[in-house]
Scaffold this active site. Structure first.
Site, PDB file in Angstrom:
ATOM      1  N   HIS A 142     -24.978  78.330  32.264  1.00 39.55           N
ATOM      2  CA  HIS A 142     -25.764  77.190  31.764  1.00 39.55           C
ATOM      3  C   HIS A 142     -24.927  76.467  30.708  1.00 39.55           C
ATOM      4  CE1 HIS A 142     -28.809  74.859  29.699  1.00 39.55           C
ATOM      5  NE2 HIS A 142     -29.475  74.912  30.840  1.00 39.55           N
ATOM      6  N   SER A 155     -33.622  66.686  31.997  1.00 45.02           N
ATOM      7  CA  SER A 155     -34.739  65.766  31.720  1.00 45.02           C
ATOM      8  C   SER A 155     -35.590  65.440  32.939  1.00 45.02           C
ATOM      9  CB  SER A 155     -34.231  64.472  31.051  1.00 45.02           C
ATOM     10  OG  SER A 155     -33.689  64.764  29.778  1.00 45.02           O
ATOM     11  N   GLY A 172     -32.307  67.804  27.853  1.00 44.95           N
ATOM     12  CA  GLY A 172     -33.121  67.724  26.639  1.00 44.95           C
ATOM     13  C   GLY A 172     -33.028  66.382  25.936  1.00 44.95           C
ATOM     14  N   LYS A 231     -35.592  78.926  28.385  1.00 47.51           N
ATOM     15  CA  LYS A 231     -34.671  79.007  27.234  1.00 47.51           C
ATOM     16  C   LYS A 231     -35.230  79.986  26.190  1.00 47.51           C
ATOM     17  CE  LYS A 231     -32.955  74.505  28.522  1.00 47.51           C
ATOM     18  NZ  LYS A 231     -32.323  73.256  28.162  1.00 47.51           N
ATOM     19  N   ASN A 281     -36.503  76.957  33.455  1.00 47.39           N
ATOM     20  CA  ASN A 281     -35.680  77.669  32.466  1.00 47.39           C
ATOM     21  C   ASN A 281     -36.388  77.546  31.122  1.00 47.39           C
ATOM     22  OD1 ASN A 281     -33.779  78.651  30.728  1.00 47.39           O
ATOM     23  ND2 ASN A 281     -32.279  77.009  31.055  1.00 47.39           N
ATOM     24  N   GLU A 336     -25.615  75.369  27.906  1.00 44.72           N
ATOM     25  CA  GLU A 336     -25.780  75.864  26.531  1.00 44.72           C
ATOM     26  C   GLU A 336     -24.942  77.125  26.316  1.00 44.72           C
ATOM     27  OE1 GLU A 336     -30.056  75.727  26.662  1.00 44.72           O
ATOM     28  OE2 GLU A 336     -29.867  73.552  26.786  1.00 44.72           O
TER      29      GLU A 336
HETATM   30  P1  13P Z   1     -34.533  69.807  30.121  1.00 43.45           P
HETATM   31  O1  13P Z   1     -35.336  69.763  31.380  1.00 43.45           O
HETATM   32  O2  13P Z   1     -35.332  70.151  28.897  1.00 43.45           O
HETATM   33  O3  13P Z   1     -33.683  68.574  29.973  1.00 43.45           O
HETATM   34  O4  13P Z   1     -33.506  71.038  30.279  1.00 43.45           O
HETATM   35  C1  13P Z   1     -32.744  71.113  31.418  1.00 43.45           C
HETATM   36  C2  13P Z   1     -32.081  72.443  31.463  1.00 43.45           C
HETATM   37  O5  13P Z   1     -31.199  72.724  30.691  1.00 43.45           O
HETATM   38  C3  13P Z   1     -32.575  73.410  32.457  1.00 43.45           C
HETATM   39  O6  13P Z   1     -31.689  74.479  32.578  1.00 43.45           O
END
Ligand code: 13P
Length: 252
Positions: A99, A214, A177, A14, A12, A101
């Site tokens: 997601h 992560s 994250g 983002k 992803n 977010e």
């Molecule tokens: P990270 O791997 O940066 O923690 O993000 C995970 C995520 O939100 C994947 O959709």
């Protein structure tokens, strides 16, 4: 020789990698990797890079591209949104739905997530639906309750016969994250719970469940050692072509 268990490695991106960077990434990544039996590689670039990513991976059946978000209506006055017909026109075959977010920064509700999953299936697009609890919810002992409610919102809208086309990602919000991943045991426990609750609701098919939060080169093998995990959904560690090629190659 035994057939390897199918694994999905989902990237992803983002709000990173415009069309030029996406093309550059995939050109390099395709050079570094070869298809591996049972391994699927999924990419979720930003919407403006969908077409470039779809064009760049032509000829590689192990790679699929998807949108990071879709609206449930096929068209209409929804400024800033993307419909399923729009994303499939440029080659997307997957859609990330719900997601954390989207849920926590943009107020997406369980009900909206359910609608999006149903619309994706109707459009022939595989939904990768994200569920997961916040740190406050985990500390209050509400993980099961939160995750089951998120899953139930999909069960309400998706008939049992359609579930073989659904993929779930368990992404605890506190692990995204933050550099603090769930332990393999934590993740496996929630994956097991999701499967158990789905089977109680008559959803018999073996729905793949990915873990996200992560994930990196240092912890991916420990996580995937648990057979409850069918793959990983990765943000930060998927942004560099060399690093991502190395990570997806660790499993063999
Ligand atoms: P990270 O791997 O940066 O923690 O993000 C995970 C995520 O939100 C994947 O959709």
């Amino acid at each position: 020789m035994t057939t390897p268990r199918p694994l999905i490695y989902a990237a992803n991106w983002k709000m990173h990698h415009g069309p030029g960077a996406a093309r550059g990434f995939l050109t390099r990544f395709l050079d570094l990797t070869r298809p591996v039996e049972g391994r699927s590689l999924w990419f979720f670039p930003p919407a403006v890079s969908l077409a470039a990513a779809c064009e760049a991976m032509v000829g590689r059946n192990d790679i699929s591209v998807g949108a990071q978000n879709v609206h449930w209506e096929p068209k209409g006055a929804f400024t800033g949104e993307l419909s399923l017909p729009l994303v499939t026109e440029v080659g997307a075959r997957l859609a990330l739905v719900g997601h954390s977010e989207r849920r926590h920064l943009f107020g997406e509700t369980n009900e909206q997530v359910g609608r999006k999953v149903a619309a994706a299936l109707k459009a022939g697009v595989t939904p990768l639906v994200c569920v997961g609890e916040t740190l406050a919810e985990r500390e209050a002992g509400r993980t099961e309750n939160v995750v089951v409610r998120q899953v139930d919102a999909i069960v309400e809208r998706v008939p049992a016969a359609e579930w073989h086309r659904v993929v779930i990602a368990y992404e605890p919000v506190w692990a995204i994250g933050t550099g603090k991943n769930a332990t393999p045991d934590d993740a496996a426990q929630v994956h097991h719970l999701i499967r158990f609750e789905l089977s109680r609701r008559g959803v018999e098919q073996r729905v793949p469940i990915l873990y996200g939060g992560s994930v990196n080169q240092g912890n991916v093998l420990g996580l995937l050692a648990r057979e409850e995990l069918d793959g990983v959904l990765v943000g930060g560690a998927s942004l560099d072509a060399d690093g991502w090629a190395e990570l997806v190659g660790l499993g063999g």
